[in-house]
Design an enzyme around this catalytic site. Structure first.
Site, PDB file in Angstrom:
ATOM      1  N   HIS A  36       9.237  -3.508   3.261  1.00 41.04           N
ATOM      2  CA  HIS A  36       8.797  -3.743   1.883  1.00 41.04           C
ATOM      3  C   HIS A  36      10.003  -4.086   0.994  1.00 41.04           C
ATOM      4  O   HIS A  36       9.952  -5.009   0.190  1.00 41.04           O
ATOM      5  CB  HIS A  36       8.150  -2.483   1.301  1.00 41.04           C
ATOM      6  CG  HIS A  36       6.911  -2.028   2.000  1.00 41.04           C
ATOM      7  ND1 HIS A  36       6.834  -0.823   2.666  1.00 41.04           N
ATOM      8  CD2 HIS A  36       5.680  -2.601   2.129  1.00 41.04           C
ATOM      9  CE1 HIS A  36       5.618  -0.666   3.170  1.00 41.04           C
ATOM     10  NE2 HIS A  36       4.899  -1.736   2.872  1.00 41.04           N
TER      11      HIS A  36
ATOM     12  N   MET B 153       0.839  -1.200   0.000  1.00 40.54           N
ATOM     13  CA  MET B 153       0.000   0.000   0.000  1.00 40.54           C
ATOM     14  C   MET B 153       0.879   1.257   0.000  1.00 40.54           C
ATOM     15  O   MET B 153       0.427   2.345   0.342  1.00 40.54           O
ATOM     16  CB  MET B 153      -0.950  -0.016   1.200  1.00 40.54           C
ATOM     17  CG  MET B 153      -1.897  -1.214   1.159  1.00 40.54           C
ATOM     18  SD  MET B 153      -3.435  -0.953   2.035  1.00 40.54           S
ATOM     19  CE  MET B 153      -2.831  -0.752   3.699  1.00 40.54           C
ATOM     20  N   GLY B 154       2.138   1.097  -0.389  1.00 38.93           N
ATOM     21  CA  GLY B 154       3.027   2.250  -0.506  1.00 38.93           C
ATOM     22  C   GLY B 154       3.542   2.751   0.831  1.00 38.93           C
ATOM     23  O   GLY B 154       3.490   2.030   1.826  1.00 38.93           O
TER      24      GLY B 154
ATOM     25  N   SER C  81       6.621  -0.084   9.831  1.00 35.17           N
ATOM     26  CA  SER C  81       5.258   0.000   9.325  1.00 35.17           C
ATOM     27  C   SER C  81       5.065   1.359   8.682  1.00 35.17           C
ATOM     28  O   SER C  81       5.638   2.353   9.142  1.00 35.17           O
ATOM     29  CB  SER C  81       4.272  -0.157  10.491  1.00 35.17           C
ATOM     30  OG  SER C  81       2.984   0.267  10.096  1.00 35.17           O
TER      31      SER C  81
ATOM     32  N   GLN D  21      -2.618 -12.152   8.293  1.00 34.64           N
ATOM     33  CA  GLN D  21      -2.874 -11.922   6.870  1.00 34.64           C
ATOM     34  C   GLN D  21      -2.273 -13.055   6.026  1.00 34.64           C
ATOM     35  O   GLN D  21      -2.870 -13.493   5.046  1.00 34.64           O
ATOM     36  CB  GLN D  21      -2.264 -10.577   6.453  1.00 34.64           C
ATOM     37  CG  GLN D  21      -2.325 -10.296   4.970  1.00 34.64           C
ATOM     38  CD  GLN D  21      -1.893  -8.876   4.638  1.00 34.64           C
ATOM     39  OE1 GLN D  21      -2.673  -7.963   4.738  1.00 34.64           O
ATOM     40  NE2 GLN D  21      -0.652  -8.690   4.251  1.00 34.64           N
TER      41      GLN D  21
ATOM     42  N   LYS E  48       5.147  -9.738   9.554  1.00 35.32           N
ATOM     43  CA  LYS E  48       4.618  -8.637  10.368  1.00 35.32           C
ATOM     44  C   LYS E  48       3.089  -8.754  10.422  1.00 35.32           C
ATOM     45  O   LYS E  48       2.465  -8.560  11.447  1.00 35.32           O
ATOM     46  CB  LYS E  48       5.057  -7.315   9.734  1.00 35.32           C
ATOM     47  CG  LYS E  48       4.168  -6.137   9.966  1.00 35.32           C
ATOM     48  CD  LYS E  48       4.616  -5.372  11.167  1.00 35.32           C
ATOM     49  CE  LYS E  48       3.697  -4.253  11.570  1.00 35.32           C
ATOM     50  NZ  LYS E  48       2.924  -3.617  10.538  1.00 35.32           N
ATOM     51  N   ASP E  49       2.491  -9.090   9.251  1.00 32.21           N
ATOM     52  CA  ASP E  49       1.042  -9.297   9.177  1.00 32.21           C
ATOM     53  C   ASP E  49       0.787 -10.805   9.211  1.00 32.21           C
ATOM     54  O   ASP E  49       0.392 -11.411   8.218  1.00 32.21           O
ATOM     55  CB  ASP E  49       0.497  -8.640   7.915  1.00 32.21           C
ATOM     56  CG  ASP E  49       0.717  -7.142   7.927  1.00 32.21           C
ATOM     57  OD1 ASP E  49      -0.060  -6.431   8.552  1.00 32.21           O
ATOM     58  OD2 ASP E  49       1.727  -6.679   7.345  1.00 32.21           O
TER      59      ASP E  49
ATOM     60  N   VAL F 160      11.028  -6.964   9.546  1.00 33.13           N
ATOM     61  CA  VAL F 160      12.149  -6.023   9.606  1.00 33.13           C
ATOM     62  C   VAL F 160      11.803  -4.961  10.656  1.00 33.13           C
ATOM     63  O   VAL F 160      10.678  -4.446  10.678  1.00 33.13           O
ATOM     64  CB  VAL F 160      12.417  -5.384   8.232  1.00 33.13           C
ATOM     65  CG1 VAL F 160      13.553  -4.373   8.308  1.00 33.13           C
ATOM     66  CG2 VAL F 160      12.734  -6.467   7.205  1.00 33.13           C
TER      67      VAL F 160
ATOM     68  N   GLN G  71     -10.294  -2.615   2.522  1.00 32.43           N
ATOM     69  CA  GLN G  71      -9.765  -3.300   3.710  1.00 32.43           C
ATOM     70  C   GLN G  71      -9.681  -2.396   4.930  1.00 32.43           C
ATOM     71  O   GLN G  71      -9.215  -2.816   5.988  1.00 32.43           O
ATOM     72  CB  GLN G  71      -8.413  -3.938   3.410  1.00 32.43           C
ATOM     73  CG  GLN G  71      -7.248  -2.975   3.280  1.00 32.43           C
ATOM     74  CD  GLN G  71      -5.980  -3.693   2.867  1.00 32.43           C
ATOM     75  OE1 GLN G  71      -5.834  -4.141   1.748  1.00 32.43           O
ATOM     76  NE2 GLN G  71      -5.037  -3.826   3.801  1.00 32.43           N
TER      77      GLN G  71
HETATM   78  P1  AMP Z   1       1.516  -2.944   3.497  1.00 31.97           P
HETATM   79  O1  AMP Z   1       2.052  -1.921   2.532  1.00 31.97           O
HETATM   80  O2  AMP Z   1       1.552  -2.497   4.907  1.00 31.97           O
HETATM   81  O3  AMP Z   1       0.203  -3.525   3.057  1.00 31.97           O
HETATM   82  O4  AMP Z   1       2.560  -4.148   3.456  1.00 31.97           O
HETATM   83  C1  AMP Z   1       2.904  -4.781   2.254  1.00 31.97           C
HETATM   84  C2  AMP Z   1       3.673  -6.037   2.561  1.00 31.97           C
HETATM   85  O5  AMP Z   1       4.859  -5.715   3.290  1.00 31.97           O
HETATM   86  C3  AMP Z   1       2.876  -7.003   3.437  1.00 31.97           C
HETATM   87  O6  AMP Z   1       3.124  -8.338   2.992  1.00 31.97           O
HETATM   88  C4  AMP Z   1       3.463  -6.777   4.800  1.00 31.97           C
HETATM   89  O7  AMP Z   1       3.361  -7.883   5.651  1.00 31.97           O
HETATM   90  C5  AMP Z   1       4.909  -6.490   4.462  1.00 31.97           C
HETATM   91  N1  AMP Z   1       5.539  -5.742   5.557  1.00 31.97           N
HETATM   92  C6  AMP Z   1       5.088  -4.606   6.138  1.00 31.97           C
HETATM   93  N2  AMP Z   1       5.899  -4.244   7.160  1.00 31.97           N
HETATM   94  C7  AMP Z   1       6.880  -5.181   7.227  1.00 31.97           C
HETATM   95  C8  AMP Z   1       8.006  -5.376   8.085  1.00 31.97           C
HETATM   96  N3  AMP Z   1       8.296  -4.548   9.067  1.00 31.97           N
HETATM   97  N4  AMP Z   1       8.799  -6.455   7.862  1.00 31.97           N
HETATM   98  C9  AMP Z   1       8.498  -7.332   6.862  1.00 31.97           C
HETATM   99  N5  AMP Z   1       7.454  -7.198   6.027  1.00 31.97           N
HETATM  100  C10 AMP Z   1       6.650  -6.143   6.197  1.00 31.97           C
END
Ligand code: AMP
Length: 282
Positions: free
Chosen positions: A38, A31-32, A186, A154, A150-151, A177, A62
Protein backbone atom coordinates in the site's frame (compact mmCIF):
# COMPACT_ATOMS: atom_id res chain seq x y z
CA UNK A 1 -0.44 17.83 9.08
CA UNK A 2 -2.36 14.78 7.86
CA UNK A 3 -6.10 15.30 7.81
CA UNK A 4 -8.61 12.53 8.56
CA UNK A 5 -12.15 12.92 7.24
CA UNK A 6 -15.09 10.55 7.84
CA UNK A 7 -17.95 12.04 5.86
CA UNK A 8 -18.64 12.37 2.16
CA UNK A 9 -19.85 15.97 2.41
CA UNK A 10 -16.72 17.11 4.24
CA UNK A 11 -14.22 15.46 1.91
CA UNK A 12 -16.09 16.57 -1.20
CA UNK A 13 -16.08 20.21 -0.12
CA UNK A 14 -12.46 20.03 1.09
CA UNK A 15 -11.28 18.66 -2.26
CA UNK A 16 -13.38 20.99 -4.40
CA UNK A 17 -11.15 23.87 -3.26
CA UNK A 18 -8.09 21.96 -4.48
CA UNK A 19 -9.77 21.14 -7.78
CA UNK A 20 -10.77 24.72 -8.45
CA UNK A 21 -7.17 25.79 -7.83
CA UNK A 22 -6.07 23.38 -10.56
CA UNK A 23 -4.29 21.01 -8.15
CA UNK A 24 -3.82 17.36 -9.13
CA UNK A 25 -5.45 14.78 -6.86
CA UNK A 26 -3.92 11.29 -6.50
CA UNK A 27 -6.04 8.57 -4.92
CA UNK A 28 -5.15 5.22 -3.32
CA UNK A 29 -8.17 3.14 -2.26
CA UNK A 30 -7.43 0.51 0.40
CA UNK A 31 -9.13 -1.73 2.93
CA UNK A 32 -6.55 -0.89 5.59
CA UNK A 33 -4.21 -3.22 7.53
CA UNK A 34 -1.60 -1.32 5.60
CA UNK A 35 1.74 -2.79 4.49
CA UNK A 36 4.59 -1.75 2.22
CA UNK A 37 2.54 -2.67 -0.87
CA UNK A 38 0.00 0.00 0.00
CA UNK A 39 2.73 2.43 1.00
CA UNK A 40 4.48 2.02 -2.37
CA UNK A 41 1.27 3.11 -4.12
CA UNK A 42 1.07 6.14 -1.86
CA UNK A 43 4.69 7.08 -2.54
CA UNK A 44 4.12 6.88 -6.29
CA UNK A 45 1.02 9.03 -5.98
CA UNK A 46 2.89 11.62 -3.92
CA UNK A 47 5.52 11.96 -6.64
CA UNK A 48 2.95 12.74 -9.32
CA UNK A 49 0.17 14.74 -7.67
CA UNK A 50 -0.31 17.83 -5.51
CA UNK A 51 -2.37 16.01 -2.92
CA UNK A 52 -2.69 12.29 -2.14
CA UNK A 53 -5.89 10.88 -0.69
CA UNK A 54 -5.93 7.40 0.86
CA UNK A 55 -9.23 5.74 1.67
CA UNK A 56 -9.58 3.02 4.28
CA UNK A 57 -12.83 1.11 4.05
CA UNK A 58 -13.41 -2.62 4.42
CA UNK A 59 -16.05 -2.88 1.72
CA UNK A 60 -18.74 -5.42 2.72
CA UNK A 61 -20.20 -5.76 -0.79
CA UNK A 62 -17.03 -7.28 -2.25
CA UNK A 63 -16.83 -10.15 0.24
CA UNK A 64 -18.54 -13.26 -1.05
CA UNK A 65 -17.40 -15.05 2.12
CA UNK A 66 -18.94 -13.61 5.31
CA UNK A 67 -16.23 -15.11 7.56
CA UNK A 68 -13.51 -13.48 5.46
CA UNK A 69 -15.23 -10.12 6.00
CA UNK A 70 -15.61 -10.66 9.75
CA UNK A 71 -12.01 -11.83 10.16
CA UNK A 72 -10.46 -9.19 7.90
CA UNK A 73 -7.74 -7.40 9.92
CA UNK A 74 -8.82 -3.97 11.12
CA UNK A 75 -6.14 -1.85 12.79
CA UNK A 76 -7.02 1.82 12.21
CA UNK A 77 -4.59 3.21 14.81
CA UNK A 78 -1.57 1.45 13.28
CA UNK A 79 -2.75 2.45 9.80
CA UNK A 80 -2.96 6.13 10.70
CA UNK A 81 0.53 6.03 12.22
CA UNK A 82 1.93 4.46 9.04
CA UNK A 83 0.17 7.08 6.92
CA UNK A 84 1.62 9.91 9.03
CA UNK A 85 5.10 8.40 8.55
CA UNK A 86 4.50 8.20 4.79
CA UNK A 87 3.53 11.87 4.76
CA UNK A 88 0.08 11.17 3.42
CA UNK A 89 -2.04 14.33 3.07
CA UNK A 90 -5.58 13.18 3.53
CA UNK A 91 -7.30 10.01 4.77
CA UNK A 92 -10.92 9.18 4.06
CA UNK A 93 -12.31 6.70 6.60
CA UNK A 94 -16.07 6.49 6.13
CA UNK A 95 -18.45 4.30 8.11
CA UNK A 96 -20.52 1.57 6.43
CA UNK A 97 -23.64 3.71 6.83
CA UNK A 98 -21.89 6.62 5.11
CA UNK A 99 -21.01 4.54 2.02
CA UNK A 100 -24.17 2.42 1.95
CA UNK A 101 -27.04 4.48 3.40
CA UNK A 102 -29.63 2.57 1.36
CA UNK A 103 -29.94 -0.74 -0.36
CA UNK A 104 -27.91 -0.85 -3.53
CA UNK A 105 -28.69 -2.54 -6.77
CA UNK A 106 -26.19 -1.77 -9.46
CA UNK A 107 -25.15 -4.20 -12.11
CA UNK A 108 -22.01 -3.13 -13.90
CA UNK A 109 -21.35 -4.53 -17.36
CA UNK A 110 -18.02 -6.12 -16.55
CA UNK A 111 -18.54 -8.86 -19.11
CA UNK A 112 -15.86 -11.46 -19.70
CA UNK A 113 -13.51 -9.98 -17.10
CA UNK A 114 -15.68 -11.15 -14.23
CA UNK A 115 -16.39 -14.59 -15.65
CA UNK A 116 -12.97 -16.15 -15.03
CA UNK A 117 -10.53 -16.75 -12.18
CA UNK A 118 -11.40 -14.44 -9.25
CA UNK A 119 -14.75 -13.66 -10.84
CA UNK A 120 -15.60 -17.33 -11.19
CA UNK A 121 -14.46 -18.38 -7.72
CA UNK A 122 -15.74 -15.29 -5.88
CA UNK A 123 -19.22 -14.66 -7.30
CA UNK A 124 -20.29 -11.03 -6.96
CA UNK A 125 -16.83 -9.93 -5.79
CA UNK A 126 -16.06 -7.66 -8.73
CA UNK A 127 -19.56 -6.11 -8.72
CA UNK A 128 -18.80 -5.07 -5.13
CA UNK A 129 -15.37 -3.77 -6.13
CA UNK A 130 -16.83 -1.80 -9.04
CA UNK A 131 -19.59 -0.41 -6.83
CA UNK A 132 -17.26 0.93 -4.13
CA UNK A 133 -14.61 2.24 -6.55
CA UNK A 134 -17.29 3.99 -8.60
CA UNK A 135 -18.65 5.63 -5.42
CA UNK A 136 -15.18 6.63 -4.24
CA UNK A 137 -14.24 8.07 -7.65
CA UNK A 138 -17.38 10.18 -7.73
CA UNK A 139 -16.69 11.49 -4.21
CA UNK A 140 -12.92 12.12 -4.53
CA UNK A 141 -12.86 12.96 -8.27
CA UNK A 142 -9.16 12.09 -8.55
CA UNK A 143 -6.97 12.85 -11.55
CA UNK A 144 -4.95 9.67 -10.98
CA UNK A 145 -5.83 6.50 -9.06
CA UNK A 146 -3.25 3.87 -8.08
CA UNK A 147 -3.83 0.11 -7.99
CA UNK A 148 -1.45 -2.80 -7.36
CA UNK A 149 -0.65 -5.51 -9.90
CA UNK A 150 -1.01 -7.95 -7.01
CA UNK A 151 -4.74 -7.75 -7.85
CA UNK A 152 -4.12 -8.20 -11.57
CA UNK A 153 -7.70 -8.99 -12.56
CA UNK A 154 -9.04 -6.15 -10.41
CA UNK A 155 -6.96 -3.75 -12.51
CA UNK A 156 -8.67 -4.98 -15.69
CA UNK A 157 -12.03 -4.58 -13.97
CA UNK A 158 -11.25 -1.01 -12.89
CA UNK A 159 -10.14 -0.09 -16.41
CA UNK A 160 -13.40 -1.53 -17.72
CA UNK A 161 -15.35 0.41 -15.06
CA UNK A 162 -13.73 3.67 -16.12
CA UNK A 163 -14.64 2.89 -19.73
CA UNK A 164 -18.32 2.08 -19.10
CA UNK A 165 -18.87 5.02 -16.73
CA UNK A 166 -17.00 7.49 -18.99
CA UNK A 167 -14.87 8.40 -16.01
CA UNK A 168 -11.89 10.71 -16.57
CA UNK A 169 -9.78 9.05 -13.87
CA UNK A 170 -6.37 7.92 -15.04
CA UNK A 171 -5.68 4.36 -13.77
CA UNK A 172 -2.09 3.65 -12.82
CA UNK A 173 -0.84 0.15 -12.12
CA UNK A 174 2.00 -0.40 -9.65
CA UNK A 175 4.33 -3.39 -9.22
CA UNK A 176 3.85 -6.14 -6.63
CA UNK A 177 5.74 -5.63 -3.38
CA UNK A 178 6.93 -8.88 -1.78
CA UNK A 179 8.12 -10.12 1.60
CA UNK A 180 11.81 -11.11 1.78
CA UNK A 181 10.78 -14.77 1.26
CA UNK A 182 8.95 -13.83 -1.95
CA UNK A 183 5.39 -14.01 -0.63
CA UNK A 184 3.30 -11.18 -2.07
CA UNK A 185 2.46 -8.71 0.67
CA UNK A 186 -1.21 -8.81 1.66
CA UNK A 187 -3.34 -7.70 4.59
CA UNK A 188 -4.44 -11.34 4.81
CA UNK A 189 -0.84 -12.44 5.55
CA UNK A 190 -1.43 -11.08 9.06
CA UNK A 191 -3.73 -14.04 9.67
CA UNK A 192 -1.05 -16.63 8.81
CA UNK A 193 0.91 -18.46 11.53
CA UNK A 194 4.70 -18.11 11.42
CA UNK A 195 4.94 -21.56 9.83
CA UNK A 196 2.21 -20.84 7.25
CA UNK A 197 3.96 -17.59 6.36
CA UNK A 198 7.19 -19.46 5.64
CA UNK A 199 5.53 -22.31 3.71
CA UNK A 200 3.45 -19.91 1.60
CA UNK A 201 6.69 -18.70 -0.01
CA UNK A 202 6.42 -21.77 -2.28
CA UNK A 203 3.61 -20.00 -4.20
CA UNK A 204 5.94 -17.42 -5.72
CA UNK A 205 8.94 -19.73 -6.04
CA UNK A 206 6.67 -22.05 -8.07
CA UNK A 207 5.35 -19.22 -10.27
CA UNK A 208 8.92 -18.22 -11.10
CA UNK A 209 9.47 -21.63 -12.72
CA UNK A 210 7.00 -20.73 -15.49
CA UNK A 211 9.79 -19.26 -17.61
CA UNK A 212 11.43 -22.70 -17.84
CA UNK A 213 8.22 -24.30 -19.11
CA UNK A 214 7.36 -21.64 -21.70
CA UNK A 215 10.57 -22.33 -23.63
CA UNK A 216 8.85 -25.49 -24.91
CA UNK A 217 5.34 -24.01 -24.96
CA UNK A 218 4.42 -26.33 -22.06
CA UNK A 219 1.67 -24.24 -20.52
CA UNK A 220 -0.69 -26.99 -19.49
CA UNK A 221 2.19 -29.03 -18.11
CA UNK A 222 3.18 -26.05 -15.99
CA UNK A 223 -0.31 -25.69 -14.51
CA UNK A 224 -0.38 -29.38 -13.58
CA UNK A 225 3.17 -29.36 -12.19
CA UNK A 226 2.65 -26.13 -10.22
CA UNK A 227 -0.60 -27.37 -8.66
CA UNK A 228 1.13 -30.60 -7.58
CA UNK A 229 4.15 -28.74 -6.29
CA UNK A 230 2.08 -26.39 -4.13
CA UNK A 231 -0.45 -28.99 -2.97
CA UNK A 232 2.35 -31.34 -1.91
CA UNK A 233 2.71 -28.99 1.04
CA UNK A 234 -0.13 -30.06 3.30
CA UNK A 235 -0.73 -26.50 4.55
CA UNK A 236 -1.55 -25.31 1.04
CA UNK A 237 -4.38 -26.03 -1.40
CA UNK A 238 -4.53 -24.49 -4.88
CA UNK A 239 -7.96 -23.21 -5.84
CA UNK A 240 -7.08 -22.34 -9.44
CA UNK A 241 -4.08 -21.60 -11.62
CA UNK A 242 -4.56 -19.98 -15.02
CA UNK A 243 -2.38 -18.48 -17.72
CA UNK A 244 -3.98 -15.56 -19.52
CA UNK A 245 -3.07 -12.88 -22.03
CA UNK A 246 -1.98 -9.85 -19.99
CA UNK A 247 -4.22 -7.48 -21.97
CA UNK A 248 -7.31 -9.44 -23.00
CA UNK A 249 -7.23 -11.91 -20.08
CA UNK A 250 -8.17 -14.63 -22.58
CA UNK A 251 -6.84 -18.04 -21.57
CA UNK A 252 -3.58 -18.84 -23.34
CA UNK A 253 -2.97 -22.35 -24.60
CA UNK A 254 -0.34 -21.48 -27.18
CA UNK A 255 2.20 -18.70 -26.86
CA UNK A 256 1.93 -17.61 -30.47
CA UNK A 257 0.31 -14.19 -31.02
CA UNK A 258 0.75 -13.06 -27.41
CA UNK A 259 3.03 -10.21 -26.36
CA UNK A 260 2.70 -10.79 -22.65
CA UNK A 261 1.17 -13.50 -20.49
CA UNK A 262 0.23 -13.55 -16.82
CA UNK A 263 -0.06 -16.64 -14.66
CA UNK A 264 -2.59 -16.09 -11.86
CA UNK A 265 -3.07 -18.29 -8.85
CA UNK A 266 -5.28 -18.55 -5.76
CA UNK A 267 -4.18 -20.77 -2.90
CA UNK A 268 -5.81 -21.54 0.43
CA UNK A 269 -3.46 -21.57 3.37
CA UNK A 270 -5.75 -22.88 6.10
CA UNK A 271 -8.77 -20.60 5.88
CA UNK A 272 -6.76 -17.71 4.44
CA UNK A 273 -7.06 -17.25 0.71
CA UNK A 274 -3.93 -15.90 -0.99
CA UNK A 275 -3.58 -14.68 -4.58
CA UNK A 276 -0.48 -13.98 -6.61
CA UNK A 277 0.60 -13.68 -10.23
CA UNK A 278 3.62 -13.41 -12.46
CA UNK A 279 3.77 -11.57 -15.76
CA UNK A 280 6.11 -12.63 -18.54
CA UNK A 281 6.71 -10.46 -21.58
CA UNK A 282 7.42 -12.61 -24.62
P1 AMP B 1 -6.43 -3.83 -0.46
O1 AMP B 1 -6.28 -3.02 0.80
O2 AMP B 1 -5.98 -5.23 -0.31
O3 AMP B 1 -7.78 -3.68 -1.10
O4 AMP B 1 -5.39 -3.21 -1.49
C1 AMP B 1 -5.41 -1.84 -1.82
C2 AMP B 1 -4.51 -1.61 -3.00
O5 AMP B 1 -3.18 -2.01 -2.69
C3 AMP B 1 -4.94 -2.43 -4.22
O6 AMP B 1 -4.77 -1.63 -5.39
C4 AMP B 1 -3.97 -3.57 -4.21
O7 AMP B 1 -3.73 -4.13 -5.47
C5 AMP B 1 -2.72 -2.89 -3.68
N1 AMP B 1 -1.82 -3.90 -3.10
C6 AMP B 1 -2.12 -4.83 -2.17
N2 AMP B 1 -1.05 -5.63 -1.93
C7 AMP B 1 -0.05 -5.18 -2.73
C8 AMP B 1 1.30 -5.60 -2.96
N3 AMP B 1 1.84 -6.61 -2.32
N4 AMP B 1 2.04 -4.90 -3.86
C9 AMP B 1 1.48 -3.86 -4.54
N5 AMP B 1 0.22 -3.43 -4.37
C10 AMP B 1 -0.54 -4.07 -3.48
Amino acid sequence: MMKVINTISEIASYLSTFKSNGKKIGFVPTMGALHFGHLSLIKTSKENNDITVVSIFVNPTQFNDKQDFIKYTREPEEDLNKLIETDCDLVFMPSEKEMYPDTFNTKFELGYFESIMEGKFRPGHFQGVALIVDKLFSIIKPDNAYFGQKDFQQLAIIKQLVKITNSAVNIISCPIVRESNGLAMSSRNKRLSAQEFEEAAIIYSTLKQLKDFIKDNKLNEFKIWATKQINSNNLLKTEYIEIVDSESLKIVTDLQNHKSITCCIAVFCGEVRLIDNIQINL
